[in-house]
Design a protein around this motif. Structure first.
Motif, PDB file in Angstrom:
ATOM      1  N   ASP A 161       3.206  -4.687  -7.342  1.00 50.06           N
ATOM      2  CA  ASP A 161       1.731  -5.309  -6.380  1.00 50.06           C
ATOM      3  C   ASP A 161       1.526  -4.082  -5.083  1.00 50.06           C
ATOM      4  OD1 ASP A 161      -0.037  -6.426  -5.029  1.00 50.06           O
ATOM      5  OD2 ASP A 161       0.824  -8.282  -5.001  1.00 50.06           O
ATOM      6  N   LEU A 162       0.826  -3.313  -4.304  1.00 53.97           N
ATOM      7  CA  LEU A 162       0.571  -2.756  -3.447  1.00 53.97           C
ATOM      8  C   LEU A 162      -0.550  -3.112  -2.515  1.00 53.97           C
ATOM      9  CD1 LEU A 162       1.975   0.847  -4.732  1.00 53.97           C
ATOM     10  CD2 LEU A 162       3.218  -0.658  -2.769  1.00 53.97           C
ATOM     11  N   ARG A 163      -1.453  -3.959  -2.649  1.00 46.21           N
ATOM     12  CA  ARG A 163      -2.709  -4.199  -1.812  1.00 46.21           C
ATOM     13  C   ARG A 163      -2.138  -4.954  -0.758  1.00 46.21           C
ATOM     14  NH1 ARG A 163      -3.788 -10.069  -5.264  1.00 46.21           N
ATOM     15  NH2 ARG A 163      -1.029  -9.800  -5.130  1.00 46.21           N
ATOM     16  N   GLN A 164      -3.356  -4.478  -0.113  1.00 40.93           N
ATOM     17  CA  GLN A 164      -3.498  -4.453   1.750  1.00 40.93           C
ATOM     18  C   GLN A 164      -2.272  -3.773   2.382  1.00 40.93           C
ATOM     19  OE1 GLN A 164      -2.496  -8.692   1.284  1.00 40.93           O
ATOM     20  NE2 GLN A 164      -3.941  -9.104   3.686  1.00 40.93           N
ATOM     21  N   ASN A 165      -1.852  -2.430   1.788  1.00 36.21           N
ATOM     22  CA  ASN A 165      -1.301  -1.500   2.540  1.00 36.21           C
ATOM     23  C   ASN A 165      -2.231  -0.130   2.529  1.00 36.21           C
ATOM     24  OD1 ASN A 165       1.380  -2.177   2.771  1.00 36.21           O
ATOM     25  ND2 ASN A 165       1.280  -2.679   0.154  1.00 36.21           N
ATOM     26  N   GLU A 166      -1.914   0.885   3.619  1.00 33.18           N
ATOM     27  CA  GLU A 166      -2.690   2.040   3.807  1.00 33.18           C
ATOM     28  C   GLU A 166      -2.698   3.747   2.742  1.00 33.18           C
ATOM     29  OE1 GLU A 166      -5.357   2.669   5.812  1.00 33.18           O
ATOM     30  OE2 GLU A 166      -5.123   0.347   6.350  1.00 33.18           O
ATOM     31  N   VAL A 167      -2.773   2.928   1.264  1.00 32.70           N
ATOM     32  CA  VAL A 167      -2.560   4.017   0.431  1.00 32.70           C
ATOM     33  C   VAL A 167      -4.148   4.127  -0.067  1.00 32.70           C
ATOM     34  CG1 VAL A 167      -2.118   4.525  -2.324  1.00 32.70           C
ATOM     35  CG2 VAL A 167      -0.659   2.286  -0.721  1.00 32.70           C
ATOM     36  N   LYS A 168      -4.162   5.974   0.759  1.00 33.50           N
ATOM     37  CA  LYS A 168      -5.609   7.119   0.312  1.00 33.50           C
ATOM     38  C   LYS A 168      -5.477   7.583  -1.265  1.00 33.50           C
ATOM     39  CE  LYS A 168      -6.788   6.008   5.156  1.00 33.50           C
ATOM     40  NZ  LYS A 168      -7.335   6.594   6.340  1.00 33.50           N
ATOM     41  N   VAL A 169      -6.453   8.440  -1.095  1.00 34.72           N
ATOM     42  CA  VAL A 169      -6.484   9.162  -2.297  1.00 34.72           C
ATOM     43  C   VAL A 169      -4.664  10.053  -2.413  1.00 34.72           C
ATOM     44  CG1 VAL A 169      -7.134  11.798  -2.941  1.00 34.72           C
ATOM     45  CG2 VAL A 169      -8.573  10.245  -1.566  1.00 34.72           C
ATOM     46  N   GLY A 170      -3.453  10.616  -1.351  1.00 34.53           N
ATOM     47  CA  GLY A 170      -3.330  10.808  -1.659  1.00 34.53           C
ATOM     48  C   GLY A 170      -1.585   9.865  -2.713  1.00 34.53           C
ATOM     49  N   GLY A 171      -1.457   9.175  -2.324  1.00 33.68           N
ATOM     50  CA  GLY A 171      -1.122   7.991  -2.886  1.00 33.68           C
ATOM     51  C   GLY A 171      -1.366   7.487  -3.849  1.00 33.68           C
ATOM     52  N   LEU A 172      -2.822   7.430  -4.415  1.00 35.72           N
ATOM     53  CA  LEU A 172      -3.589   7.055  -5.280  1.00 35.72           C
ATOM     54  C   LEU A 172      -2.893   8.099  -7.002  1.00 35.72           C
ATOM     55  CD1 LEU A 172      -6.630   5.301  -4.845  1.00 35.72           C
ATOM     56  CD2 LEU A 172      -4.854   4.614  -5.350  1.00 35.72           C
ATOM     57  N   MET A 173      -3.329   9.391  -5.697  1.00 36.85           N
ATOM     58  CA  MET A 173      -3.261  10.756  -6.658  1.00 36.85           C
ATOM     59  C   MET A 173      -1.668  10.756  -7.505  1.00 36.85           C
ATOM     60  SD  MET A 173      -3.947  14.498  -6.324  1.00 36.85           S
ATOM     61  CE  MET A 173      -5.121  14.226  -6.088  1.00 36.85           C
ATOM     62  N   ALA A 174      -0.994  10.361  -6.659  1.00 35.76           N
ATOM     63  CA  ALA A 174       0.098  10.099  -7.254  1.00 35.76           C
ATOM     64  C   ALA A 174       0.598   9.252  -7.845  1.00 35.76           C
ATOM     65  CB  ALA A 174       1.737  10.113  -5.597  1.00 35.76           C
ATOM     66  N   LEU A 175       0.921   8.219  -7.566  1.00 36.62           N
ATOM     67  CA  LEU A 175       1.239   6.674  -8.872  1.00 36.62           C
ATOM     68  C   LEU A 175       0.253   7.170  -9.889  1.00 36.62           C
ATOM     69  CD1 LEU A 175      -0.064   4.388  -6.019  1.00 36.62           C
ATOM     70  CD2 LEU A 175       2.139   5.184  -7.120  1.00 36.62           C
ATOM     71  N   SER A 176      -1.262   7.997  -9.528  1.00 34.28           N
ATOM     72  CA  SER A 176      -1.421   8.315 -11.272  1.00 34.28           C
ATOM     73  C   SER A 176      -0.615   9.249 -12.176  1.00 34.28           C
ATOM     74  CB  SER A 176      -2.977   9.050 -11.159  1.00 34.28           C
ATOM     75  OG  SER A 176      -3.623   9.099 -12.608  1.00 34.28           O
ATOM     76  N   LEU A 177      -0.305  10.562 -11.608  1.00 34.77           N
ATOM     77  CA  LEU A 177       0.560  11.320 -12.055  1.00 34.77           C
ATOM     78  C   LEU A 177       1.787  10.780 -12.775  1.00 34.77           C
ATOM     79  CD1 LEU A 177      -0.161  14.380 -10.067  1.00 34.77           C
ATOM     80  CD2 LEU A 177      -0.565  14.032 -11.804  1.00 34.77           C
ATOM     81  N   ALA A 178       2.227   9.413 -11.898  1.00 39.84           N
ATOM     82  CA  ALA A 178       2.950   8.450 -12.559  1.00 39.84           C
ATOM     83  C   ALA A 178       2.738   7.930 -13.420  1.00 39.84           C
ATOM     84  CB  ALA A 178       3.817   8.382 -11.317  1.00 39.84           C
TER      85      ALA A 178
END
Length: 244
Positions: A161-178
């Motif tokens: 659960d990562l809601r209500q955090n400042e996760v933008k494109v760079g973080g989303l890209m890393a999570l998607s790759l993982a």
């Protein structure tokens, strides 16, 4: 403060759940008693401590107790307890020895990216945590990248659960790759309307990455359901159909 004598529960062999949310628990006497409880009671499976003020010193007491457990706690809920990055040092020493902890909620605490970096490797070593709550924990893309490294190594984590955090494109890209590597995560909660990028291309990329994350989690969930289906279940279903 704890509304009753925790010491009386140390040798209780029937206690499995203890819910103490919203009880104004402090980081001194209350945390000391809770740590003592964890040190001696081996039947407790769920400890709910959300919305108190245990802070980093209180978490240290809890971790000391957890490291002494012979059986081990399965659910530890610490949402909104004034815990900071300093508390993660204590948790980092404890996570590798926790063999049965399945649910850990650290949401609404000021962990920040540094706190996530501290527990990243201990989470990799831990082989039991299935659900990790980090909502509103002051995490940005840097912290999301650290969590992506954990996801790429994990074979058991099911929900993050990562809601209500400042996760933008760079973080989303890393999570998607993982998630191209991880086969266990079936739910990755991020804001439906995350912090918006100003650039139109980045907005489109953000939406695409969110969609990819959702699809990969759904694929993992579907695969997990198929894997969990036993031969006996299949045989039983076939028998039911034949008997219809």
């Amino acid at each position: 403060m704890v509304p009753f004598d925790i010491g009386a529960l140390r040798t209780n062999r029937a206690l499995q759940e203890l819910h103490l949310a919203n009880n104004l628990l402090n980081s001194y006497q209350d945390a000391l008693q809770l740590g003592d409880l964890l040190r001696y009671n081996n039947t407790l499976q769920t400890l709910e401590l959300s919305n108190n003020a245990l802070a980093d010193a209180g978490l240290e007491e809890l971790c000391d107790g957890l490291r002494s457990q012979k059986a081990g706690l399965k659910v530890l809920l610490l949402r909104n307890n004034h815990i900071t990055v300093k508390g993660m040092d204590h948790l980092a020493k404890t996570l590798p020895v926790l063999k049965v902890l399945q649910v850990l909620d650290l949401g609404e605490n000021l962990l920040g990216n540094e706190g996530i970096q501290i527990i990243r490797e201990p989470l990799m070593v831990n082989s039991s945590v299935l659900q990790l709550g980090l909502a509103q924990a002051s995490i940005t893309c840097e912290g999301a990248v650290a969590l992506a490294e954990f996801l790429a190594e994990s074979r058991q984590i099911q929900r993050l659960d990562l809601r209500q955090n400042e996760v933008k494109v760079g973080g989303l890209m890393a999570l998607s790759l993982a998630l191209r590597i991880n086969c266990s995560l079936s739910s990755l909660d991020v804001d439906h309307t995350p912090p918006q990028e100003q650039d139109e291309f980045l907005k489109e990329t953000q939406a695409r990455l969110q969609s990819e994350i959702t699809q990969r989690c759904r694929a993992n969930a579907a695969h997990s359901s198929l894997t969990a289906e036993t031969p006996e279940t299949s045989t039983g279903e076939a028998t039911d159909k034949l008997g219809a």
